[in-house]
Enzyme design. Structure first.
Site, PDB file in Angstrom:
ATOM      1  N   CYS A   2       0.811  -1.236   0.127  1.00  0.00           N
ATOM      2  CA  CYS A   2      -0.003  -0.043  -0.110  1.00  0.00           C
ATOM      3  C   CYS A   2       0.893   1.259   0.046  1.00  0.00           C
ATOM      4  CB  CYS A   2      -0.812   0.058   1.173  1.00  0.00           C
ATOM      5  SG  CYS A   2      -1.783  -1.575   1.545  1.00  0.00           S
ATOM      6  N   ARG A  27       4.554   0.202  -6.280  1.00  0.00           N
ATOM      7  CA  ARG A  27       4.660  -0.525  -4.923  1.00  0.00           C
ATOM      8  C   ARG A  27       3.446  -1.790  -5.115  1.00  0.00           C
ATOM      9  NH1 ARG A  27       6.186   2.872  -0.197  1.00  0.00           N
ATOM     10  NH2 ARG A  27       4.949   1.550   1.060  1.00  0.00           N
ATOM     11  N   TRP A  74      -3.244  -2.740  -1.275  1.00  0.00           N
ATOM     12  CA  TRP A  74      -2.952  -3.968  -1.876  1.00  0.00           C
ATOM     13  C   TRP A  74      -3.508  -4.775  -0.781  1.00  0.00           C
ATOM     14  CZ3 TRP A  74      -0.177  -8.359  -0.266  1.00  0.00           C
ATOM     15  CH2 TRP A  74       0.383  -8.970  -1.009  1.00  0.00           C
ATOM     16  N   ASN A 100      -1.570   2.330   6.275  1.00  0.00           N
ATOM     17  CA  ASN A 100      -0.549   1.029   5.880  1.00  0.00           C
ATOM     18  C   ASN A 100      -0.447   0.133   6.903  1.00  0.00           C
ATOM     19  OD1 ASN A 100      -0.608   2.139   3.342  1.00  0.00           O
ATOM     20  ND2 ASN A 100       1.634   2.620   3.392  1.00  0.00           N
ATOM     21  N   GLY A 101      -0.330  -0.983   6.946  1.00  0.00           N
ATOM     22  CA  GLY A 101       0.054  -1.904   8.180  1.00  0.00           C
ATOM     23  C   GLY A 101      -1.065  -2.866   8.499  1.00  0.00           C
ATOM     24  N   GLU A 480      18.583 -16.092 -10.198  1.00  0.00           N
ATOM     25  CA  GLU A 480      18.233 -14.576 -10.345  1.00  0.00           C
ATOM     26  C   GLU A 480      17.411 -14.478 -11.788  1.00  0.00           C
ATOM     27  OE1 GLU A 480      17.284 -12.323  -9.105  1.00  0.00           O
ATOM     28  OE2 GLU A 480      17.071 -10.719 -10.258  1.00  0.00           O
ATOM     29  N   LYS A 484      13.481 -13.778 -12.453  1.00  0.00           N
ATOM     30  CA  LYS A 484      13.039 -12.934 -13.435  1.00  0.00           C
ATOM     31  C   LYS A 484      12.058 -13.224 -14.349  1.00  0.00           C
ATOM     32  CE  LYS A 484      13.810 -10.060 -11.601  1.00  0.00           C
ATOM     33  NZ  LYS A 484      14.872  -9.789 -10.175  1.00  0.00           N
ATOM     34  N   GLU A 487       8.595 -14.192 -12.698  1.00  0.00           N
ATOM     35  CA  GLU A 487       7.961 -13.130 -11.982  1.00  0.00           C
ATOM     36  C   GLU A 487       7.248 -12.183 -13.342  1.00  0.00           C
ATOM     37  OE1 GLU A 487      11.216 -10.693 -10.238  1.00  0.00           O
ATOM     38  OE2 GLU A 487       9.908 -10.480  -8.550  1.00  0.00           O
ATOM     39  N   HIS A 503      20.781 -35.713 -10.595  1.00  0.00           N
ATOM     40  CA  HIS A 503      20.353 -36.182  -9.283  1.00  0.00           C
ATOM     41  C   HIS A 503      18.811 -36.290  -9.079  1.00  0.00           C
ATOM     42  CE1 HIS A 503      24.265 -36.780  -7.687  1.00  0.00           C
ATOM     43  NE2 HIS A 503      24.524 -35.435  -7.988  1.00  0.00           N
ATOM     44  N   LYS A 602       6.302  -4.247  -4.840  1.00  0.00           N
ATOM     45  CA  LYS A 602       7.855  -3.804  -4.662  1.00  0.00           C
ATOM     46  C   LYS A 602       8.376  -3.933  -3.398  1.00  0.00           C
ATOM     47  CE  LYS A 602      11.542  -2.134  -6.375  1.00  0.00           C
ATOM     48  NZ  LYS A 602      12.070  -3.062  -7.352  1.00  0.00           N
TER      49      LYS A 602
HETATM   50  O1  M6R Z   1      13.333  -4.385  -1.091  1.00  0.00           O
HETATM   51  P1  M6R Z   1      14.114  -5.918  -0.742  1.00  0.00           P
HETATM   52  O2  M6R Z   1      15.453  -5.943  -1.759  1.00  0.00           O
HETATM   53  O3  M6R Z   1      14.203  -6.313   0.417  1.00  0.00           O
HETATM   54  O4  M6R Z   1      13.034  -6.824  -1.397  1.00  0.00           O
HETATM   55  C1  M6R Z   1      13.294  -8.399  -1.416  1.00  0.00           C
HETATM   56  C2  M6R Z   1      12.426  -9.289  -2.558  1.00  0.00           C
HETATM   57  O5  M6R Z   1      10.949  -8.968  -2.034  1.00  0.00           O
HETATM   58  C3  M6R Z   1      12.540  -8.718  -3.958  1.00  0.00           C
HETATM   59  O6  M6R Z   1      13.932  -8.947  -4.257  1.00  0.00           O
HETATM   60  C4  M6R Z   1      11.870  -9.469  -4.726  1.00  0.00           C
HETATM   61  O7  M6R Z   1      12.269 -10.719  -4.903  1.00  0.00           O
HETATM   62  C5  M6R Z   1      11.603  -8.794  -6.270  1.00  0.00           C
HETATM   63  N1  M6R Z   1      10.487  -8.865  -6.850  1.00  0.00           N
HETATM   64  C6  M6R Z   1      12.814  -9.345  -7.001  1.00  0.00           C
HETATM   65  O8  M6R Z   1      12.758  -8.787  -8.615  1.00  0.00           O
END
Ligand code: M6R
Length: 607
Positions: A2, A27, A74, A100-101, A480, A484, A487, A503, A602
């Site tokens: 949020c 976000r 959110w 928020n929270g 990574e 990507k 995601e 394995h 985010k």
């Molecule tokens: O803000 P942060 O680096 O702590 O976030 C950690 C993860 O939530 C973040 O890296 C997430 O995996 C991303 N969406 C990756 O692209």
């Protein structure tokens, strides 16, 4: 997750709030709303879906006024509906608030006040509006303080009241809020992005603090009404950095930012003549550095893959046993930590709830705790006893790219500094410093291949499953690359160390299951090559990342992306970029919302 923006000043609030909400879109959210007050009237408009829906809807209302609050939601408690969107109001409609929270005891409180108040949503937040209403006797600040004394949970709360038109009250516990100081105007937001167009002067609220803001100024109090003074800080990020600058998406812009922002991470921190690095924020003496027997890197998601690269570097350069801990696991484990342990919390946002909780736990157990963070003034940056900003600039695409490479750069410099304080020879240190300095130009060479990689994505877009394989320094790169892809394109993918395939996972291979493999010329080249031969023998399509000039790679597949060579420890800085580009082009080709993928946020501020 949020987002909050509030405004009080001399200009029309509505356009500022709508623009601010657009800046908060990165976000992640599923509904949005705004409330503005003017001449004794408080108007509220909310809409499900994109900010565009809200922007359309407000046109049907004649909303004037120079005081207002707005929110992107959110969903956590209650579905994605207009009724559940913020701002929420009390029974009279005089009070509006955004939050928020999570209010953990909202069920008990709601039960208690159900007969007396009209609840219009399923949210945990709405109880706050009714609690403030219960305690309101003409002074919003005091009513907010009394209400907050009754709740358990976390909040970044911003409220206004029709009977006090020149006032916004904000309170923070566990969910960030920052005041922006403009020219006869003030902003209050969950992060600095919606205020960058107007000011770079900010005051970060800390947990347990409340701000009362008017057009003339602001005062800060504790929740028990003790007045406190806080310094104004100047942030270096600006509005221009938070634009797409002609790129079709933030993600592509941020991938292309990497050669520039890695220079920002390295600037002033490398010492060629000593073959070392100096990161000012470490706040440790040489003796303290030498006393460290163990390093723990705590992070989530992409940051945890950057940490895996850091582990390699700490062990190889400094000889210090290093572990990477996923924050959500670490916080509930019983970690063995003592005063010879150094813990780094690594986070782009600096607000990730799990990482924050984990470093608090490490602090309680007596470790040195430092942050490696991007967002200036974020909670992790403020709660650690030192650390380093990675200087990646605003990263607004949900999928992290430039923050990952800058985290690696900072971790490499820390490993170098620790190495040189322990056992590392100056010549090796010098080589590493020079190699780091060459990285930006090498990144550019990879970026020039964006169109080739796009063609590769076109060729492979029909597949539903992918493997990503790497060994040694390239294993975190494979992880990574796989993250990507899943995601932003929602394609199933898995990452494995090359040697692990036999394995079990190799059973999945077929002509319909492509394998993306990292085969650069490093100490594990021959081993990795054998693993790829095994894959080729099973007929799976192969894409290779190989070192420039390696003709043998073409004997394994036609699909080769060549990258410049660098020192082995630094390879992830280069080798990850083609995988970022592949995921990006794939998502665009499949028509996905690249910058705001479904279900993701985010800044992950809930557990
Ligand atoms: O803000 P942060 O680096 O702590 O976030 C950690 C993860 O939530 C973040 O890296 C997430 O995996 C991303 N969406 C990756 O692209």
């Amino acid at each position: 997750m949020c987002g909050i923006i509030g405004y009080i000043g001399t200009k029309e609030a509505l356009p500022i709030l709508i623009k601010g909400l657009r800046r908060l879109e990165y976000r992640g959210y599923d509904s949005a709303g705004v409330a503005v007050q003017d001449k004794g009237v408080l108007q509220r408009v909310r809409a499900v879906g994109k900010i565009d829906n809200l922007a359309e809807k407000v046109k049907d209302h004649d909303i004037g006024g120079t005081v207002g609050i707005a929110h992107t939601r959110w969903a956590t408690h209650g579905g994605v509906t207009e009724e559940n969107a913020h701002p929420h109001v009390d029974c009279s409609g005089d009070l509006a608030l955004v939050h928020n929270g999570i209010i953990e005891n909202y069920r008990e409180l709601k039960e208690k006040y159900l007969a007396k108040h009209i609840f219009q949503s399923q949210t945990d937040t709405e109880i706050l509006a009714h609690l403030i209403e219960e305690n309101y006797q003409g002074d919003l600040r005091s009513a907010v303080q009394s209400a907050l004394a009754l709740v358990q949970g976390t909040y970044g709360l911003v409220a206004m009241h029709r009977k006090e038109p020149n006032k916004i009250v904000a309170a923070r516990l566990g969910s960030p809020l920052v005041i922006g100081v403009g020219d006869h105007e003030y902003f209050i937001a969950s992060d600095t992005s919606p205020m960058l167009a107007y000011t770079q002067k900010v005051i970060f609220l800390d947990d347990g603090e409340l701000a009362e803001i008017s057009k003339e100024g602001f005062e800060i109090f504790t929740l028990r009404d003790q007045k406190i003074s806080k310094p104004t800080e100047e942030i270096t990020w600006n509005e221009a950095e938070a634009q797409t600058n002609g790129f079709p998406h933030f993600m592509l812009k941020e991938i292309f930012d990497q050669p520039t922002v890695i220079k920002d991470a390295l600037r002033g921190r490398l010492i060629l003549e000593d073959g070392s690095a100096k990161l000012g924020g470490l706040n440790m003496t040489v003796e303290e550095i030498q006393s460290i027997k163990r390093v723990i890197l705590i992070a989530c998601g992409t940051a945890s893959y950057a940490a895996l690269v850091g582990k390699n570097a700490f062990e190889r350069l400094a000889g210090i046993p290093t572990t990477v801990e996923i924050a959500s696991e670490f916080r509930y484990s019983d970690p063995i930590i003592d005063r010879h342990t150094l813990v780094f919390g690594i986070s782009q946002s600096g607000e990730t709830a799990d990482t924050l909780a984990a470093i608090r736990e490490a602090k309680r157990k007596g470790a040195y705790v430092r942050g490696i963070v991007n967002v200036i003034g974020s909670t992790i940056a403020r709660e650690t006893d030192g650390g380093t900003y990675i200087h990646a600039g605003p990263e607004l695409a949900v999928a992290s790219t430039k923050a990952y490479t800058n985290m690696i750069a900072v971790l490499l410099m820390y490993a170098l500094e620790f190495g040189r304080s322990n056992r590392l020879a100056i010549a090796t240190g010098e080589r590493l410093v020079r190699a780091l300095q060459e990285i930006p130009e090498k990144m550019k060479i990879v970026l020039e291949q964006s169109d080739t990689i796009k063609k590769m994505a076109e060729k492979f877009k029909k597949y539903d499953d992918f493997f990503f394989l790497g060994r040694g320094v390239n294993y975190p790169v494979a992880l990574e690359g796989s993250l990507k892809l899943k995601e932003i394109s929602y394609i199933h993918s898995e990452a494995y160390p090359g040697g692990e395939m036999k394995h079990g996972p190799i059973a999945l291979l077929s002509k319909d299951f492509p394998v993306f493999a990292l085969l650069t010329k490093n100490s594990l080249y021959d081993k990795m090559r054998s693993n790829i031969e095994e894959i080729k023998a099973r007929g799976a399509p192969i894409i290779l990342i190989a070192t420039e000039g390696d003709a043998q790679a073409l004997a394994l597949t036609d699909n080769v992306i060549y990258v410049p060579t660098t020192m082995e420890l630094l390879e992830p800085l280069i080798n990850t970029i083609p995988l970022q580009l592949f995921a990006y082009h794939m998502a665009v080709l499949l028509g996905k919302d690249v910058d705001r993928p479904r279900n993701l946020a985010k800044s992950v501020t809930v557990e």
